[in-house]
Design a protein around this motif. Structure first.
Motif, PDB file in Angstrom:
ATOM      1  N   LEU A 168       0.456  -2.024   6.396  1.00  0.00           N
ATOM      2  CA  LEU A 168      -0.759  -1.536   7.053  1.00  0.00           C
ATOM      3  C   LEU A 168      -1.606  -2.723   7.494  1.00  0.00           C
ATOM      4  O   LEU A 168      -1.883  -3.634   6.711  1.00  0.00           O
ATOM      5  CB  LEU A 168      -1.544  -0.665   6.064  1.00  0.00           C
ATOM      6  CG  LEU A 168      -2.868  -0.065   6.527  1.00  0.00           C
ATOM      7  CD1 LEU A 168      -2.652   0.880   7.688  1.00  0.00           C
ATOM      8  CD2 LEU A 168      -3.534   0.667   5.370  1.00  0.00           C
ATOM      9  N   LYS A 194      -9.349   3.941  -0.775  1.00  0.00           N
ATOM     10  CA  LYS A 194      -8.786   5.287  -0.818  1.00  0.00           C
ATOM     11  C   LYS A 194      -7.263   5.236  -0.861  1.00  0.00           C
ATOM     12  O   LYS A 194      -6.618   5.943  -1.650  1.00  0.00           O
ATOM     13  CB  LYS A 194      -9.245   6.081   0.409  1.00  0.00           C
ATOM     14  CG  LYS A 194      -8.798   7.533   0.436  1.00  0.00           C
ATOM     15  CD  LYS A 194      -9.493   8.347  -0.630  1.00  0.00           C
ATOM     16  CE  LYS A 194      -9.134   9.822  -0.535  1.00  0.00           C
ATOM     17  NZ  LYS A 194      -9.738  10.617  -1.619  1.00  0.00           N
ATOM     18  N   ILE A 195      -6.674   4.383  -0.031  1.00  0.00           N
ATOM     19  CA  ILE A 195      -5.212   4.254   0.013  1.00  0.00           C
ATOM     20  C   ILE A 195      -4.669   3.759  -1.322  1.00  0.00           C
ATOM     21  O   ILE A 195      -3.650   4.237  -1.819  1.00  0.00           O
ATOM     22  CB  ILE A 195      -4.791   3.308   1.158  1.00  0.00           C
ATOM     23  CG1 ILE A 195      -5.082   3.962   2.510  1.00  0.00           C
ATOM     24  CG2 ILE A 195      -3.306   2.933   1.055  1.00  0.00           C
ATOM     25  CD1 ILE A 195      -5.037   2.994   3.678  1.00  0.00           C
ATOM     26  N   ARG A 196      -5.393   2.830  -1.924  1.00  0.00           N
ATOM     27  CA  ARG A 196      -4.918   2.241  -3.180  1.00  0.00           C
ATOM     28  C   ARG A 196      -4.937   3.236  -4.351  1.00  0.00           C
ATOM     29  O   ARG A 196      -4.355   2.974  -5.398  1.00  0.00           O
ATOM     30  CB  ARG A 196      -5.754   1.014  -3.531  1.00  0.00           C
ATOM     31  CG  ARG A 196      -5.296  -0.234  -2.787  1.00  0.00           C
ATOM     32  CD  ARG A 196      -3.919  -0.666  -3.265  1.00  0.00           C
ATOM     33  NE  ARG A 196      -3.422  -1.831  -2.548  1.00  0.00           N
ATOM     34  CZ  ARG A 196      -2.474  -1.804  -1.636  1.00  0.00           C
ATOM     35  NH1 ARG A 196      -1.912  -0.643  -1.312  1.00  0.00           N
ATOM     36  NH2 ARG A 196      -2.049  -2.896  -1.052  1.00  0.00           N
ATOM     37  N   ALA A 254     -11.365   2.784   3.430  1.00  0.00           N
ATOM     38  CA  ALA A 254      -9.994   3.254   3.642  1.00  0.00           C
ATOM     39  C   ALA A 254      -9.018   2.560   2.704  1.00  0.00           C
ATOM     40  O   ALA A 254      -8.129   3.186   2.112  1.00  0.00           O
ATOM     41  CB  ALA A 254      -9.577   3.022   5.095  1.00  0.00           C
ATOM     42  N   CYS A 255      -9.199   1.249   2.522  1.00  0.00           N
ATOM     43  CA  CYS A 255      -8.319   0.487   1.643  1.00  0.00           C
ATOM     44  C   CYS A 255      -8.410   0.993   0.207  1.00  0.00           C
ATOM     45  O   CYS A 255      -7.393   1.199  -0.463  1.00  0.00           O
ATOM     46  CB  CYS A 255      -8.673  -0.993   1.712  1.00  0.00           C
ATOM     47  SG  CYS A 255      -7.580  -2.062   0.751  1.00  0.00           S
ATOM     48  N   ASP A 259      -1.194   4.688  -3.137  1.00  0.00           N
ATOM     49  CA  ASP A 259      -0.133   3.959  -2.434  1.00  0.00           C
ATOM     50  C   ASP A 259      -0.236   2.464  -2.686  1.00  0.00           C
ATOM     51  O   ASP A 259      -1.342   1.915  -2.764  1.00  0.00           O
ATOM     52  CB  ASP A 259      -0.226   4.231  -0.922  1.00  0.00           C
ATOM     53  CG  ASP A 259       1.123   4.134  -0.230  1.00  0.00           C
ATOM     54  OD1 ASP A 259       1.878   3.187  -0.549  1.00  0.00           O
ATOM     55  OD2 ASP A 259       1.429   4.994   0.614  1.00  0.00           O
ATOM     56  N   LEU A 300      -0.866   8.168   7.669  1.00  0.00           N
ATOM     57  CA  LEU A 300      -0.200   7.690   6.456  1.00  0.00           C
ATOM     58  C   LEU A 300       0.351   8.844   5.629  1.00  0.00           C
ATOM     59  O   LEU A 300       1.378   8.703   4.956  1.00  0.00           O
ATOM     60  CB  LEU A 300      -1.183   6.863   5.632  1.00  0.00           C
ATOM     61  CG  LEU A 300      -0.616   6.000   4.500  1.00  0.00           C
ATOM     62  CD1 LEU A 300       0.407   5.012   5.036  1.00  0.00           C
ATOM     63  CD2 LEU A 300      -1.745   5.265   3.802  1.00  0.00           C
ATOM     64  N   GLU A 301      -0.306   9.981   5.689  1.00  0.00           N
ATOM     65  CA  GLU A 301       0.161  11.151   4.941  1.00  0.00           C
ATOM     66  C   GLU A 301       1.420  11.758   5.543  1.00  0.00           C
ATOM     67  O   GLU A 301       2.193  12.405   4.840  1.00  0.00           O
ATOM     68  CB  GLU A 301      -0.938  12.228   4.913  1.00  0.00           C
ATOM     69  CG  GLU A 301      -2.108  11.893   4.005  1.00  0.00           C
ATOM     70  CD  GLU A 301      -3.182  12.960   4.052  1.00  0.00           C
ATOM     71  OE1 GLU A 301      -3.008  13.948   4.811  1.00  0.00           O
ATOM     72  OE2 GLU A 301      -4.194  12.825   3.346  1.00  0.00           O
ATOM     73  N   LEU A 323      -5.557   7.473   7.697  1.00  0.00           N
ATOM     74  CA  LEU A 323      -5.140   8.181   6.485  1.00  0.00           C
ATOM     75  C   LEU A 323      -4.286   9.391   6.821  1.00  0.00           C
ATOM     76  O   LEU A 323      -3.312   9.692   6.116  1.00  0.00           O
ATOM     77  CB  LEU A 323      -6.365   8.617   5.675  1.00  0.00           C
ATOM     78  CG  LEU A 323      -7.174   7.499   4.997  1.00  0.00           C
ATOM     79  CD1 LEU A 323      -8.404   8.085   4.313  1.00  0.00           C
ATOM     80  CD2 LEU A 323      -6.316   6.736   4.000  1.00  0.00           C
TER      81      LEU A 323
END
Length: 231
Positions: free
Chosen positions: A51, A68-70, A65-66, A73, A43-44, A40
């Motif tokens: 990914l 959170k990313i969604r 993590a997935c 992003d 990614l920031e 993460l």
């Protein structure tokens, strides 16, 4: 050309190194992280195109993590899973992954999935070109949004059909349109050969935009064929 960047998040160094070899050999730029939190953070601070995300990791697993990313992003995410229960989570809980591969995997299959996801993502996110809202031709300017026309900064008033004819010719400079094509494109009706509606409208347009309608500089007549704007 900017290289496609792939972020690889997996706590097993051997897996990261193996996948990196195949990705680099195919011309991709690779960023690597050992857990979800590190991923993460990368990614920031980096622009990432795809990914690859392992499920079982310390600190923050791939499922967390997935999700959170969604939240922020929509990059394509390919998940790696060693357990059938995790595959059930990926598929059944709708965590946001686009595809998954189970371990142990064939590196060539993984690369095929990567390329397929990138193609799909690129196709879906390619913007459709927007038509020009303002068309300019040597002193003549059309604003398609407001249906306004200016000739050397002087505004002229056209009827909707006159504007549609002028826009058609202006958008297709150099192309000759017959009376039939103009009529069917603008009026959206079947053309009758004895109909002189198009000729009348062309004459009226010329009277409004040409300095000398008898010697037009914008709308040219191609005798026996039709009309065009060639500038």
């Amino acid at each position: 050309m900017k290289a496609t960047t792939i972020l690889l998040i997996d706590d097993e160094k051997e897996i990261r190194d193996l996948i990196e070899i195949y990705l680099v050999n195919d011309g991709y730029r690779v960023l690597k992280a050992a857990d979800g939190l590190e991923g993460l953070h990368l990614l920031e601070h980096h622009s990432v195109d795809l990914l690859i995300l392992d499920v079982m990791m310390p600190h923050m697993d791939g499922i967390q993590a997935c999700m959170k990313i969604r939240e922020t992003d929509n990059i394509p995410i390919l998940m790696l899973s060693a357990k059938s229960q995790d595959v059930d989570k990926i598929v059944g809980l709708g965590v946001g992954a686009d595809d998954y591969v189970t371990k142990p995997f064939n590196p060539l299959e993984l690369m095929a999935r990567v390329k397929s996801l990138l193609r799909r993502y690129t196709k879906l996110n390619t913007p459709v070109p927007k038509e020009e809202s303002v068309i300019e031709i040597e002193g003549l300017r059309l604003n398609v949004d407001s249906h306004e026309v200016w000739v050397e900064e002087k505004q002229v008033n056209l009827t909707p059909k006159e504007f549609a004819i002028l826009e058609l010719l202006a958008r297709n400079r150099g192309i000759v349109f017959s009376r039939q094509k103009i009529y069917e494109r603008v009026w959206k009706e079947r053309f009758v050969p004895t109909e002189n509606t198009v000729m009348v409208h062309i004459r009226k347009i010329r009277e409004k935009i040409e300095h000398n309608p008898r010697k037009p500089t914008f709308i040219k007549t191609v005798w026996g064929v039709g009309y065009k704007i060639e500038k």
